[in-house]
Enzyme design. Sequence first.
Site, mmCIF file in Angstrom:
data_model
loop_
_atom_site.group_PDB
_atom_site.id
_atom_site.type_symbol
_atom_site.label_atom_id
_atom_site.label_comp_id
_atom_site.label_asym_id
_atom_site.label_seq_id
_atom_site.Cartn_x
_atom_site.Cartn_y
_atom_site.Cartn_z
ATOM 1 N N GLY A 1 0.805 -1.259 0.045
ATOM 2 C CA GLY A 1 0.005 -0.079 0.009
ATOM 3 C C GLY A 1 1.002 1.112 0.049
ATOM 4 O O GLY A 1 1.878 1.279 -0.623
ATOM 5 N N CYS A 2 0.356 2.271 0.501
ATOM 6 C CA CYS A 2 1.001 3.630 0.695
ATOM 7 C C CYS A 2 2.462 3.392 1.382
ATOM 8 O O CYS A 2 2.143 2.850 2.383
ATOM 9 C CB CYS A 2 0.319 4.724 1.202
ATOM 10 S SG CYS A 2 1.020 6.112 1.891
#
Length: 221
Positions: free
Chosen positions: A54-55
């Site tokens: 993810g981020c």
Amino acid sequence: MKNICLQVADGVAARLLRVAGLLLCCFYLVPVMNAQPDPTNAPAQLQTATFGGGCFWCAEAVFQRIPGVKSVVSGFAGGALVNPSYEDVCTGATGHAEVIQLKFDPAVISYEKILEIFWEAHDPTTLNRQGNDKGTQYRSIILYSDEAQKAAAEKSKAEANPHFHSHIVTQIVPLTNFYPASAHHQNYYNLHANQSYCQFVIGPKLHKLIDKGVIPQEKEK
């Protein structure tokens, strides 16, 4: 004459004794001078781990708080474009994922333990998505540096899989190139803790992992 001979003999004997003393000193000192440094005093040989979930701001904030991890850099890997920008990767067309690359001391934390934390720190069952972040750039991915890391990642994935409600979709691929993101994206949570994404996404994740004992309780400032 006898006295002169004795004096000469004494002088020669004294010189011989001094030479012998010097030779003995060399005999004992040379091995010491040539000795190798004590390995216990040698600097730690750090190893590298690269993965995304993810981020990269989230992953960075988590692993910065793990004992034994010496540095964490946010960046991009897994795609074909050379030196991509953040804007390039956000299009989803580069093939790159947002990842972190960390240096760790294997005497303090093993690669296997880092993988355990990796599974805890994100949901590896959602394809190309983490929460509201959607796109191939947010996919779950482990990029191994050698065959030992590959084997460890595959073993860890198999062991973690039964603990999730759905099948793990994490990619395990060789690391070819890692491209650091710009300075603005480094150390993001620590520098921007009051920013909304940090408050509503990263902060709660850190607290959840602290409550589970995955990362240490932060000391009060």
